[in-house]
Scaffold this motif. Structure first.
Motif, PDB file in Angstrom:
ATOM      1  N   ASN A 219      15.438-111.130   3.945  1.00 36.10           N
ATOM      2  CA  ASN A 219      16.617-111.785   5.064  1.00 36.10           C
ATOM      3  C   ASN A 219      17.180-112.088   5.843  1.00 36.10           C
ATOM      4  O   ASN A 219      16.111-113.143   5.744  1.00 36.10           O
ATOM      5  CB  ASN A 219      17.284-109.899   5.175  1.00 36.10           C
ATOM      6  CG  ASN A 219      16.312-109.366   6.991  1.00 36.10           C
ATOM      7  OD1 ASN A 219      15.998-110.239   7.133  1.00 36.10           O
ATOM      8  ND2 ASN A 219      16.689-108.851   7.338  1.00 36.10           N
ATOM      9  N   SER A 220      17.981-112.460   5.328  1.00 37.45           N
ATOM     10  CA  SER A 220      18.925-113.840   6.488  1.00 37.45           C
ATOM     11  C   SER A 220      17.909-113.419   7.726  1.00 37.45           C
ATOM     12  O   SER A 220      18.287-114.714   8.487  1.00 37.45           O
ATOM     13  CB  SER A 220      20.513-113.951   6.573  1.00 37.45           C
ATOM     14  OG  SER A 220      21.164-112.659   7.594  1.00 37.45           O
ATOM     15  N   ARG A 221      17.873-112.567   8.646  1.00 35.91           N
ATOM     16  CA  ARG A 221      17.110-112.060   9.918  1.00 35.91           C
ATOM     17  C   ARG A 221      15.870-112.920   9.475  1.00 35.91           C
ATOM     18  O   ARG A 221      15.034-113.455  10.935  1.00 35.91           O
ATOM     19  CB  ARG A 221      17.478-111.398  10.627  1.00 35.91           C
ATOM     20  CG  ARG A 221      18.676-111.006  10.765  1.00 35.91           C
ATOM     21  CD  ARG A 221      18.398-109.813  11.376  1.00 35.91           C
ATOM     22  NE  ARG A 221      18.297-108.183   9.958  1.00 35.91           N
ATOM     23  CZ  ARG A 221      18.987-107.748   9.240  1.00 35.91           C
ATOM     24  NH1 ARG A 221      19.708-108.834   9.226  1.00 35.91           N
ATOM     25  NH2 ARG A 221      18.566-106.840   8.950  1.00 35.91           N
ATOM     26  N   ALA A 222      15.311-113.422   8.642  1.00 41.25           N
ATOM     27  CA  ALA A 222      13.531-113.736   8.581  1.00 41.25           C
ATOM     28  C   ALA A 222      12.921-113.046   8.621  1.00 41.25           C
ATOM     29  O   ALA A 222      12.066-112.753   9.163  1.00 41.25           O
ATOM     30  CB  ALA A 222      13.560-114.933   9.787  1.00 41.25           C
ATOM     31  N   GLN A 311       7.578-121.361   9.235  1.00 44.56           N
ATOM     32  CA  GLN A 311       8.324-122.576   8.790  1.00 44.56           C
ATOM     33  C   GLN A 311       9.018-123.151   8.011  1.00 44.56           C
ATOM     34  O   GLN A 311       9.720-123.944   7.574  1.00 44.56           O
ATOM     35  CB  GLN A 311       7.317-123.699   8.188  1.00 44.56           C
ATOM     36  CG  GLN A 311       5.684-123.008   8.376  1.00 44.56           C
ATOM     37  CD  GLN A 311       5.030-124.108   8.949  1.00 44.56           C
ATOM     38  OE1 GLN A 311       5.182-125.786   8.849  1.00 44.56           O
ATOM     39  NE2 GLN A 311       3.469-124.568   9.272  1.00 44.56           N
ATOM     40  N   THR A 312       9.452-121.762   6.796  1.00 42.76           N
ATOM     41  CA  THR A 312      10.847-121.933   6.225  1.00 42.76           C
ATOM     42  C   THR A 312      12.116-121.973   6.634  1.00 42.76           C
ATOM     43  O   THR A 312      12.976-122.326   6.459  1.00 42.76           O
ATOM     44  CB  THR A 312      10.037-121.019   4.906  1.00 42.76           C
ATOM     45  OG1 THR A 312       9.433-120.945   4.080  1.00 42.76           O
ATOM     46  CG2 THR A 312      11.582-120.695   3.550  1.00 42.76           C
ATOM     47  N   CYS A 313      12.307-121.092   7.170  1.00 45.61           N
ATOM     48  CA  CYS A 313      13.234-120.558   8.417  1.00 45.61           C
ATOM     49  C   CYS A 313      13.153-119.836   9.661  1.00 45.61           C
ATOM     50  O   CYS A 313      12.464-119.400  10.567  1.00 45.61           O
ATOM     51  CB  CYS A 313      13.768-118.830   7.688  1.00 45.61           C
ATOM     52  SG  CYS A 313      15.302-118.433   8.032  1.00 45.61           S
ATOM     53  N   GLY A 314      14.816-120.624  10.711  1.00 41.80           N
ATOM     54  CA  GLY A 314      13.867-121.109  12.283  1.00 41.80           C
ATOM     55  C   GLY A 314      15.222-121.503  12.195  1.00 41.80           C
ATOM     56  O   GLY A 314      17.153-121.713  11.941  1.00 41.80           O
ATOM     57  N   ALA A 315      15.375-122.205  13.523  1.00 43.66           N
ATOM     58  CA  ALA A 315      16.298-122.825  14.375  1.00 43.66           C
ATOM     59  C   ALA A 315      16.598-123.864  13.503  1.00 43.66           C
ATOM     60  O   ALA A 315      18.101-124.850  13.452  1.00 43.66           O
ATOM     61  CB  ALA A 315      16.110-123.271  15.605  1.00 43.66           C
ATOM     62  N   HIS A 316      15.710-124.449  12.749  1.00 44.10           N
ATOM     63  CA  HIS A 316      15.735-125.582  12.123  1.00 44.10           C
ATOM     64  C   HIS A 316      16.407-125.488  10.470  1.00 44.10           C
ATOM     65  O   HIS A 316      16.555-126.230   9.957  1.00 44.10           O
ATOM     66  CB  HIS A 316      14.474-126.602  11.954  1.00 44.10           C
ATOM     67  CG  HIS A 316      14.077-125.391  10.449  1.00 44.10           C
ATOM     68  ND1 HIS A 316      12.684-124.331  11.426  1.00 44.10           N
ATOM     69  CD2 HIS A 316      13.024-125.626   9.331  1.00 44.10           C
ATOM     70  CE1 HIS A 316      12.054-123.444  10.315  1.00 44.10           C
ATOM     71  NE2 HIS A 316      12.104-124.577   9.277  1.00 44.10           N
TER      72      HIS A 316
END
Length: 395
Positions: A219-222, A311-316
């Motif tokens: 989901n959007s919250r990883a 590595q897919t979703c985060g602050a970046h």
């Protein structure tokens, strides 16, 4: 040997599995519906979550999937049988891929065996006749089990230095054992096909194969909310000519299959269960009787699923609608089919079954991407349909 058509498309422990997905309804409620599987029955829960992406955002996800009130749409086994025949089930219901608004991402080169095959593709420049000699040369020269190398470790850095000195370093080695995973966009939201559907090969490809994989639902919250099966259809000749052709090799009509359902994580099915599973694959040629079996053991993956998600979703990079993440495969078929030394490639009409007991079986038929049903129902069509059915009211 059990054929693809005989394999159970549903989890072996169906009575314990919490499954959600999508179907196409006809009649007054025509359009995509979010469904749960309970006691072998399909239950429409669209009134609680108009899209699967919305469902995965809910804090009460398990309760909604497990017990929220909804319309009974019939026996799930009837629908699965109809899907394999390319037909609608009871009341015109058709099975869809179990995702909708999510981005479709894929991690590549996450198993040592597939890493070597990617290097071979690169060296062969898309010519399958060179694969055998290149495979023997690489295995003799490298002389190490790459599965023992931890990506990004000091050992991987030393190996990189050694291989570079021999002129053998590759961009695929970089993402296979280097610090950064390869994560690419596999397909567009709403473009995935589901269980029983045709999958598409680009008409110019003559060296290709299926890639059986576990697919995470995030989901959007990883947060990883569940998992399903996927076929990351691979065009070895096109990507082998140039890695810059990855988009053409990976993203075509029908080139991404996901399903049959997403199994939600709960007390009976967890990320640890997934880490220990084995994904099996069976290819059956309808024109030549060719049979090929293979498997991927998740415990041999070089990067943990949590690392790939990070590595897919985060602050970046954020994914406000969530994403589906293919975890990669160790399956790279080399069994000769049409000629000695020619390796494997698909024939039109091939049946491909991808299975693991906890998730069931995903079956698809191989065709050309320009000959199967065009993709026409996208995000705008989805929201127009949901609005017409009165399903976009804020709760």
């Amino acid at each position: 040997m059990m054929t693809t058509l005989q394999a159970n498309p549903l989890p072996d422990d169906l009575d314990r599995a919490l499954l959600v997905g999508r179907v196409w309804r006809t009649g007054a409620n025509e359009g995509p519906a979010v469904v749960a599987v309970r006691g072998g029955r399909l239950v429409d829960i669209t009134r609680h979550a108009p899209t699967v992406a919305d469902l995965f955002e809910r804090s009460d996800l398990l309760a909604i999937a497990g017990s929220a009130e909804g319309e009974d749409l019939g026996d799930v086994h009837v629908l699965m049988d109809a899907a394999l025949r390319g037909e609608a089930g009871a009341n015109g219901i058709r099975l869809l891929a179990p995702c909708d608004l999510q981005a479709i991402k894929a991690a590549g080169v996450t198993f040592a065996v597939s890493l070597l095959e990617r290097v071979i593709e690169e060296q062969a420049k898309g010519d399958p006749s060179r694969a055998v000699a290149l495979r023997e040369q690489l295995q003799a020269t490298i002389g190490t089990d790459l599965s023992d190398i931890v990506p990004g470790s000091e050992a991987s850095a030393r190996l990189k230095t050694e291989l570079s000195a021999r002129g053998l370093w590759s961009q695929y080695m970089e993402v296979g054992i280097g610090p950064d995973a390869e994560v690419f966009t596999k397909s567009q939201p709403m473009s995935s096909v589901g269980h029983g559907a045709d999958i598409g090969l680009h008409p110019t490809s003559h060296w290709n194969n299926p890639e059986p994989e576990i697919v995470l639902a995030v989901n959007s919250r990883a947060e990883i909310v569940g998992a399903t099966l996927g076929n990351d259809v691979n065009l070895r000749d096109i990507e082998g000519r140039s890695a810059l052709l990855l988009g053409k090799a990976k993203d075509n009509n029908g080139s991404c299959s996901i399903g049959p359902f997403v199994r939600l994580f709960d007390d009976t099915y967890t990320l640890d269960t997934l880490r220990e599973c084995e994904v099996n694959m069976l290819i059956e040629g309808v024109d030549d009787g060719f049979i090929l079996e293979g498997s991927s053991r998740m415990r041999e993956i070089s990067r943990d699923p949590l690392d790939l998600v990070a590595q897919t979703c985060g602050a970046h990079h954020q994914y406000p609608d969530g994403f589906m993440l293919f975890l990669g495969t160790m399956f790279s078929p080399i069994k000769d089919r049409d000629a000695e030394g020619g390796g494997f490639t698909h024939h039109l009409g091939d049946k491909v079954g991808i299975s693991t007991p906890s998730l069931g079986t995903l079956v698809n038929t191989v065709q050309r991407s320009d000959a199967i049903t065009p993709w026409t129902f996208g995000v705008r069509a989805l929201y127009a349909n949901l609005a017409q059915r009165g399903l976009l009211v804020q709760k």
